[in-house]
Enzyme design. Structure first.
Site, PDB file in Angstrom:
ATOM      1  N   SER A 114       0.798  -1.228   0.000  1.00 30.63           N
ATOM      2  CA  SER A 114       0.000   0.000   0.000  1.00 30.63           C
ATOM      3  C   SER A 114       0.829   1.276   0.000  1.00 30.63           C
ATOM      4  CB  SER A 114      -0.952  -0.023   1.182  1.00 30.63           C
ATOM      5  OG  SER A 114      -1.809   1.064   1.132  1.00 30.63           O
ATOM      6  N   HIS A 115       0.782   2.007   1.117  1.00 31.86           N
ATOM      7  CA  HIS A 115       1.433   3.317   1.204  1.00 31.86           C
ATOM      8  C   HIS A 115       2.874   3.210   1.689  1.00 31.86           C
ATOM      9  CE1 HIS A 115      -0.421   2.076   4.908  1.00 31.86           C
ATOM     10  NE2 HIS A 115       0.487   2.786   5.551  1.00 31.86           N
ATOM     11  N   ASP A 281      -2.510   6.632  -3.079  1.00 31.24           N
ATOM     12  CA  ASP A 281      -1.380   5.870  -2.530  1.00 31.24           C
ATOM     13  C   ASP A 281      -0.914   4.802  -3.520  1.00 31.24           C
ATOM     14  OD1 ASP A 281      -3.451   4.032  -2.229  1.00 31.24           O
ATOM     15  OD2 ASP A 281      -2.721   3.277  -0.309  1.00 31.24           O
ATOM     16  N   ASP A 283      -1.216   1.595  -3.920  1.00 18.85           N
ATOM     17  CA  ASP A 283      -2.116   0.595  -4.499  1.00 18.85           C
ATOM     18  C   ASP A 283      -3.481   1.172  -4.883  1.00 18.85           C
ATOM     19  OD1 ASP A 283      -2.719   0.941  -1.758  1.00 18.85           O
ATOM     20  OD2 ASP A 283      -3.694  -1.005  -1.659  1.00 18.85           O
ATOM     21  N   ASP A 285      -5.951   2.762  -3.236  1.00 13.36           N
ATOM     22  CA  ASP A 285      -7.191   2.756  -2.449  1.00 13.36           C
ATOM     23  C   ASP A 285      -7.340   3.990  -1.569  1.00 13.36           C
ATOM     24  OD1 ASP A 285      -5.211   1.947  -0.731  1.00 13.36           O
ATOM     25  OD2 ASP A 285      -6.223   0.133  -0.037  1.00 13.36           O
ATOM     26  N   ARG A 286      -6.264   4.802  -1.435  1.00 17.43           N
ATOM     27  CA  ARG A 286      -6.377   6.014  -0.618  1.00 17.43           C
ATOM     28  C   ARG A 286      -6.445   7.257  -1.497  1.00 17.43           C
ATOM     29  NH1 ARG A 286      -2.543   5.700   4.636  1.00 17.43           N
ATOM     30  NH2 ARG A 286      -3.035   3.568   5.210  1.00 17.43           N
ATOM     31  N   LYS A 382     -11.600   0.358  -0.125  1.00 17.47           N
ATOM     32  CA  LYS A 382     -11.658   1.793  -0.325  1.00 17.47           C
ATOM     33  C   LYS A 382     -11.109   2.097  -1.713  1.00 17.47           C
ATOM     34  CE  LYS A 382      -7.459   2.476   2.489  1.00 17.47           C
ATOM     35  NZ  LYS A 382      -7.217   1.211   3.229  1.00 17.47           N
TER      36      LYS A 382
END
Ligand code: VG1
Ligand code: CO
Length: 555
Positions: A114-115, A281, A283, A285-286, A382
């Protein structure tokens, strides 16, 4: 090609955190390490695995392609019938969730941290999503973890190699045919977005009304999605989409869309004529939303503002609005909207997996987390690009600036001031000291009713606990989800340890205060929250225990 069973050694550290197993690349590169975890996922699926279809893809970070090949070899050996793989191994997290749902697969494997930064010296991650498209719930990740602790071997076809750079269907003759369908990473997701939003009105906003949007993909997975959706479909100039090629190390960026790590975007919007800036981010999702001159919209407000205006979005016009939800540390702005609109509102622990059951039960339409996560029941993750499109759709319909929309919202619903302090990469022992300090104090029965003071401000403790949650649908219980101090006036202080780091410990401190007084409504959040921040830092002896005089990131 023959299936072989490889004797393995046990690793005892494969416990998934808030969202999957995240470790440094070096850890995943250890002999058998990645293989063990993949095998454990398949073993946990028991006989469902035979003849199943799974989706595989990730955010393009270093080690992703190698991991895809390992998954292909282990899947074939475990009786999986078909894998749907994004070209080059690329799929955003929301795209995986969509593919699982659209093609009704048994689940998917998302290769992302992710982030967290990427590259040979940074992080990698593996996450399993279930057939509803959402991150595996606790009982599933616990099952996987337990299997890793006693695994003696894994099944693999070592010589199997599939070219994942070419979009094509690969059929491999084993006992039965094993198919690897390499697909376009973007197509299905774009179709979904066009079904949800009013693209013509957004296009008019960007083109005829000259609304200036700047998109920063932080060299993460969203680049190709952003170029297709904002560029090709909505006519946004190429130069308005930056850092749009997914890079294995994110070009050295920390792909976390907040005021600290997306500072390029913040500075460019602050010094430019842009009406809106958005970052995603690694991946995808943010999301972070900023308005003209880098006006910051907190994720808690973003959720509430979208919730209050869902009626302009075609998807919700059609499906209605069933309920709202937020994670526990997220400021309660959406609760105010729920109250006024008379709509159900839920609070769940940190992590998107806790929203899934409510959505599957038809109780939840939109939800979010303070950590820059917003999404809806169109999928079970998300969704960064979705959030940006939702804002554009709302702006296009309301014909107002982000600043006006936010001000109007606060006037109507009041404002939930919010800040988060992150103390990243503390030594575990020191972080534990902070948590113990707080827990010991707040769980003392005498703590309730005490008055905590800073300067002239004082707050009376209404309730304090270590948050636990019972799932409304399956009645599962999640305990120890964060230390909460709730005050009489609605203010809150929350302490949590992060569950997404790959080493050390990150302490998160969340502070919230609710105000309706028009003389305070537009004040600076750090100012308004100062007394509560001081109280939290004193109570926890933060500096004494961590030797840090300030946090790594303030949001
Ligand atoms: C963080 C966030 C949480 C989010 C999780 C996964 O978890 O606080 O809200 O769901 O990351 O997001 P933690 O345990 O570090 O606080 V992502 O974009 O990494 O999939
Ligand atoms: Co993410």
């Amino acid at each position: 090609m023959t299936i072989v069973e490889i004797k393995t050694k046990i690793y005892d550290d494969q416990k998934p955190g808030t969202s999957g197993l995240r470790k440094s690349v070096k850890v995943f590169q250890q002999e058998h390490y990645t293989e063990n975890f993949i095998q454990a996922i398949f073993t946990a699926l028991e006989d469902q695995i035979t003849g199943s279809t799974l989706v595989v893809g990730g955010d393009g970070r270093y080690y992703g392609k190698e991991a895809v090949q390992k998954i292909i070899r282990i899947a074939a050996a475990n009786g999986v019938r078909k894998l749907i793989v994004g070209q080059h191994g690329i799929l955003s997290t929301p795209a995986v969730s969509n593919l699982i749902r659209k093609y009704k697969t048994l689940g998917g494997i998302v290769l992302t941290a992710s982030h967290n930064p990427g590259g040979p010296n940074a992080d990698f991650g593996i996450k399993f999503n279930c057939d509803n498209g959402g991150p595996a719930p606790d009982h599933m990740t616990n099952k996987i973890f337990n299997i890793t602790k006693s695994l003696t071997s894994y099944k693999i076809i070592p010589e199997l190699n599939v070219n994942i750079d070419i979009i094509q269907t690969n059929e491999i003759k084993l006992d039965n045919t094993f198919t690897v369908d390499v697909i376009d990473s973007v197509n299905d997701y774009v179709i979904l977005m066009k079904e949800i939003f009013n693209f013509p009105i957004i296009k008019e906003l960007l083109q005829e009304r000259k609304f200036e949007l700047l998109v920063d993909c932080l060299n993460g997975v969203t680049g190709p999605y952003a170029k297709c959706i904002f560029g090709k479909e909505l006519g946004l100039n190429d130069t308005n989409i930056v850092h749009s090629i997914p890079l294995e190390d994110f070009g050295g960026l920390h792909p976390d869309p907040n005021l600290t790590y997306a500072k390029d975007l913040v500075e460019t919007v602050r010094n430019g004529t842009y009406d809106m800036g958005v970052a995603f981010d690694g991946d995808g999702d943010r999301n972070m939303i900023i308005g003209k001159k880098a006006l910051f919209v907190t994720p808690s407000d973003s959720l509430a503002i979208l919730a209050a205006n869902l009626n302009v979005i075609p998807y919700f016009k059609k499906n209605g609005i069933k309920g709202y939800a937020r994670s526990m540390p997220t400021a309660a702005a959406v609760d105010q909207v729920a109250k006024l609109n008379n709509i159900e509102c839920f609070e769940v622990p940190t992590g998107w997996k806790y929203f899934g059951n409510l959505m599957d039960a038809g109780r939840l339409s939109i939800c979010g987390e303070e950590s820059f996560g917003t999404g809806s029941d169109h999928i079970r993750e998300k969704d960064g690009i979705w959030a940006c499109l939702a804002w554009l759709n709302v702006i296009a319909e309301l014909k107002k600036s982000i600043e006006e929309i936010q001000k109007d919202h606060w006037l109507k619903f009041g404002r939930n001031f919010f800040t988060r302090y992150d103390y990243e990469n503390c030594e575990l022992e020191k972080a534990n000291k902070v948590m113990t300090e707080v827990e010991t104090k707040i769980l003392d029965p005498a703590f309730k009713g005490t008055k905590l003071c800073d300067g002239t401000k004082n707050y009376v403790v209404k309730h304090a606990d270590n948050y636990s949650y019972t799932d409304l649908i399956d009645k599962s219980v999640a305990t120890k989800q964060g230390l909460r101090i709730l005050f009489e006036d609605g203010s809150r202080i929350i302490f949590r340890l992060s569950g997404t780091g790959s080493s050390g410990a990150t302490i998160r401190l969340y502070i919230e205060a609710y105000e309706t007084d028009q003389n305070i409504l537009y004040n600076d959040a750090q100012e308004v929250l100062k007394p509560l921040i001081n109280i939290a830092l004193n109570l926890s002896k933060m500096q004494e225990h961590t030797n840090r005089d300030k946090p790594t990131v303030i949001t």
